[in-house]
Structure formats: structure tokens, C-alpha cells
Design a protein around this motif. Structure first.
Motif, short mmCIF file in Angstrom:
data_model
loop_
_atom_site.label_atom_id
_atom_site.label_comp_id
_atom_site.label_asym_id
_atom_site.label_seq_id
_atom_site.Cartn_x
_atom_site.Cartn_y
_atom_site.Cartn_z
N ASN A 1 42.79 32.27 -43.62
CA ASN A 1 42.44 33.62 -42.99
C ASN A 1 41.92 34.27 -44.15
N VAL A 2 40.92 35.21 -43.89
CA VAL A 2 40.29 36.13 -44.63
C VAL A 2 41.30 37.07 -45.76
N SER A 3 41.03 37.33 -46.82
CA SER A 3 41.79 38.12 -47.47
C SER A 3 42.05 39.57 -46.98
N LEU B 1 36.55 33.13 -30.47
CA LEU B 1 36.54 31.73 -29.95
C LEU B 1 37.23 30.89 -30.73
N GLU B 2 38.21 30.21 -30.26
CA GLU B 2 39.25 28.99 -30.98
C GLU B 2 39.05 27.80 -30.35
N ILE B 3 39.07 26.63 -31.09
CA ILE B 3 39.22 25.39 -30.25
C ILE B 3 40.56 24.80 -30.20
N ILE C 1 30.96 34.69 -38.01
CA ILE C 1 30.96 33.27 -38.09
C ILE C 1 32.24 32.75 -39.12
N ASP C 2 33.26 32.11 -38.70
CA ASP C 2 34.15 31.44 -39.47
C ASP C 2 34.84 30.36 -38.90
N ALA C 3 34.11 29.55 -38.67
CA ALA C 3 34.84 28.04 -37.76
C ALA C 3 34.33 27.37 -38.81
N PRO D 1 35.35 24.42 -27.78
CA PRO D 1 34.43 24.16 -28.77
C PRO D 1 33.61 25.44 -28.68
N ALA D 2 33.34 25.95 -29.74
CA ALA D 2 32.51 27.27 -30.00
C ALA D 2 31.06 26.95 -29.56
N LEU D 3 30.53 26.03 -29.51
CA LEU D 3 29.18 25.78 -28.94
C LEU D 3 29.20 25.76 -27.46
N TYR E 1 43.97 36.84 -37.74
CA TYR E 1 44.22 37.93 -38.73
C TYR E 1 42.68 38.81 -39.00
N SER E 2 41.80 37.98 -39.02
CA SER E 2 40.44 38.91 -39.00
C SER E 2 40.05 39.57 -37.75
N THR E 3 40.78 38.81 -36.84
CA THR E 3 40.27 39.55 -35.59
C THR E 3 41.14 41.05 -35.49
N ILE F 1 33.61 33.78 -34.15
CA ILE F 1 33.82 32.24 -34.06
C ILE F 1 34.67 31.65 -35.14
N GLY F 2 35.85 31.41 -34.65
CA GLY F 2 36.81 30.94 -35.41
C GLY F 2 37.92 31.76 -35.50
N THR F 3 39.18 31.64 -34.62
CA THR F 3 39.97 32.77 -34.66
C THR F 3 41.34 32.66 -35.40
N1 SAH Z 1 38.85 33.97 -38.96
C1 SAH Z 1 39.93 33.46 -39.25
C2 SAH Z 1 40.08 32.23 -39.83
C3 SAH Z 1 39.40 31.18 -38.95
S1 SAH Z 1 39.83 29.66 -39.77
C4 SAH Z 1 40.51 34.59 -40.03
O1 SAH Z 1 39.97 34.94 -41.09
O2 SAH Z 1 41.95 35.01 -39.88
C5 SAH Z 1 38.81 28.43 -38.91
C6 SAH Z 1 39.13 28.24 -37.53
O3 SAH Z 1 37.91 27.81 -36.68
C7 SAH Z 1 40.26 27.44 -37.13
O4 SAH Z 1 41.33 28.06 -36.42
C8 SAH Z 1 39.82 26.15 -36.37
O5 SAH Z 1 40.83 25.67 -35.50
C9 SAH Z 1 38.76 26.78 -35.49
N2 SAH Z 1 37.49 25.88 -35.38
C10 SAH Z 1 37.23 24.81 -35.98
N3 SAH Z 1 36.18 24.09 -35.38
C11 SAH Z 1 35.76 24.95 -34.17
C12 SAH Z 1 34.95 24.62 -33.12
N4 SAH Z 1 34.31 23.85 -33.03
N5 SAH Z 1 35.01 25.60 -32.01
C13 SAH Z 1 35.87 26.75 -32.26
N6 SAH Z 1 36.83 26.76 -33.24
C14 SAH Z 1 36.87 26.05 -33.94
#
Ligand code: SAH
Ligand code: MG
Length: 220
Positions: A42-44, A90-92, A140-142, A119-121, A72-74, A66-68
Motif C-alpha cells: 500500500n502507499v505510505s 477496481l480490484e482483480i 493508477i496503482d495496479a 480485470p481493470a481493463l 488503504y489508499s482508497t 485502479i488497484g485496491t
Molecule cells: N492502491 C493500493 C495498493 C494496490 S496494490 C494502496 O496503496 O493501498 C496493486 C493491486 O492491484 C493488488 O491488489 C492487485 O491484486 C491489483 N491488480 C493487479 N492486477 C490487476 C488487474 N489487472 N486489474 C485490477 N487489479 C489488479
């Protein structure tokens, strides 16, 4: 010479101690992720505060993440929203999404946040057709290889003057001219994009230094 990483940690502790102290909901979100054996990526807290502040500065009412992971960042981002604001994340991984929903509930943010599994796409295409756009801010963080595609898909969903932020934009690979890396392609595209005005800001991490890109969609 003292370990450089330890010094960076000290600086980050100083910053977050003053500007980004965690309340119970943020602390318990991290504890919950640890208990569930999720990676600590997660982010700091200090970067969470940067995200929060940027969202506030532009008066964001609709945020897309994108990437939950465990949300935490949410939590940092959703707390910048006004009472009628909305965040879609969005979370896979369905297991991570469940932990995220629990953490959002504990933070009393469930009414404002939707966790979309898949999948995020694919989810990005759904958002487009479901008329969920425009967003004021996209974070964007996936998976890092996906960044260039996420940018392409997310830009049409962003209002003019809106922000695109991307985490982990400064991996070691950027210094190696021989390696191909999704982030290197992403940073190059960002810097040359005619509709964006961008910068890459270094951020401190316990593992060392990393980066956050900040881009504003230009008014045409
Ligand atoms: N944003 C979060 C950290 C995200 S870590 C924070 O800072 O608290 C990256 C996340 O992206 C992981 O949970 C992973 O499962 C997800 N991820 C990876 N590939 C993905 C995809 N194709 N689509 C959606 N989520 C994806
Ligand atoms: Mg990240």
C-alpha cells in the motif's frame, strides 16, 4: 556510512508524524491486511496524504482508483470527497476486495465507495458504457505492465482539468537503459502526451525511494 534506507525511513517518519498521522481506521486497515497475509504494498501514510490533498485541491467529487488491495489508499482518497462524492475502485482479486470492503465499512466509507471486482481493463470498458464518467481524478496503482493501457482507457473518462496520478513510477529499472519495463513506457508516454501536463515526484518508502506521477488533463 549510515544505511541510506534507514535515513529515508527517518525522514518519512518525520513527515508522516507531522502531516499524516493515522487514525484507528487506517491503522486497523493495515493490521487487517497483515492478518490476511496480503502484501505490504500500500502507499505510505505521507503519500496517502498527498493523494488526499490533491483530490481536495481540485474539489474532486468523483474518483476512480485502479488497484485496491485492502483499500488503504482508497480511505485516504475517499476522505477527500464531499458528502455526495463517489469513489469507484477496481480490484482483480476477490479475496482482497472482501478485505477492502470490510476496511471501508470500519472507516464508515461504504456509502461512498464501490469496489468492482475483475480485470481493470474490462471494468474500465464497463464504466464507459455504464455512463459512470466523467471522473475528476484517476489513481493508477495496479499491475505495472498494465499502466500504458490503463492510461489510454482512463483518459476519456477524465474531465478536462482532472488529474491522473500513478504510483510506483520510479522503479530501479528506469535507470537501466537495457530493460524494458511497463513503467518506463508509461513515463515516456505521459511526458510526451499532448493532452497532459505532467511531472514525476519522488516519494519516500521503507524500501527506498519511489515515485508518483501527477498529470493534469489540459483544457482544449
Ligand atoms: N492502491 C493500493 C495498493 C494496490 S496494490 C494502496 O496503496 O493501498 C496493486 C493491486 O492491484 C493488488 O491488489 C492487485 O491484486 C491489483 N491488480 C493487479 N492486477 C490487476 C488487474 N489487472 N486489474 C485490477 N487489479 C489488479
Ligand atoms: Mg503502489
Amino acid at each position: 556510512m549510515p544505511d541510506e534506507r534507514l535515513i529515508l525511513q527517518e525522514y518519512d517518519r518525520y513527515i508522516s508524524g507531522l502531516f499524516a498521522s493515522e487514525d484507528d481506521a487506517l491503522k486497523s486497515a493495515r493490521a487487517e491486511m497483515q492478518r490476511e497475509g496480503m502484501p505490504e504494498i500500500n502507499v505510505s501514510a505521507s503519500e496517502g496524504k498527498v493523494l488526499h490533498l490533491l483530490a481536495r485541491i481540485i474539489g474532486a467529487k468523483r474518483i476512480l482508483e485502479i488497484g485496491t488491495l485492502g483499500a488503504y489508499s482508497t480511505i485516504w482518497l475517499a476522505r477527500a470527497l464531499p458528502p455526495d462524492g463517489k469513489l469507484i475502485t477496481l480490484e482483480i482479486n476477490p479475496r482482497y476486495a472482501e478485505v477492502a470492503r470490510r476496511n471501508l465499512q470500519s472507516a464508515h466509507l461504504s456509502p461512498k465507495v464501490t469496489v468492482k471486482v475483475g480485470p481493470a481493463l474490462e471494468s474500465l470498458s464497463h464504466l464507459q458504457t455504464a455512463g459512470e464518467a466523467p471522473f475528476d481524478l484517476v489513481f493508477i496503482d495496479a499491475d505495472k505492465e498494465g499502466y500504458p493501457k490503463y492510461l489510454q482507457k482512463a483518459l476519456p473518462l477524465l474531465r478536462e482539468g482532472g488529474l491522473v496520478l500513478a504510483d510506483n513510477a520510479l522503479p530501479d529499472a528506469v535507470l537501466d537503459p537495457k530493460t524494458d519495463h511497463g513503467i518506463k513506457r508509461f513515463n515516456a508516454e505521459l511526458s510526451a502526451h499532448p493532452d497532459l501536463i505532467s511531472v514525476l515526484v519522488p516519494v519516500l518508502r521503507s524500501r527506498g525511494i519511489d515515485g508518483l506521477t501527477i498529470s493534469a488533463k489540459q483544457k482544449l
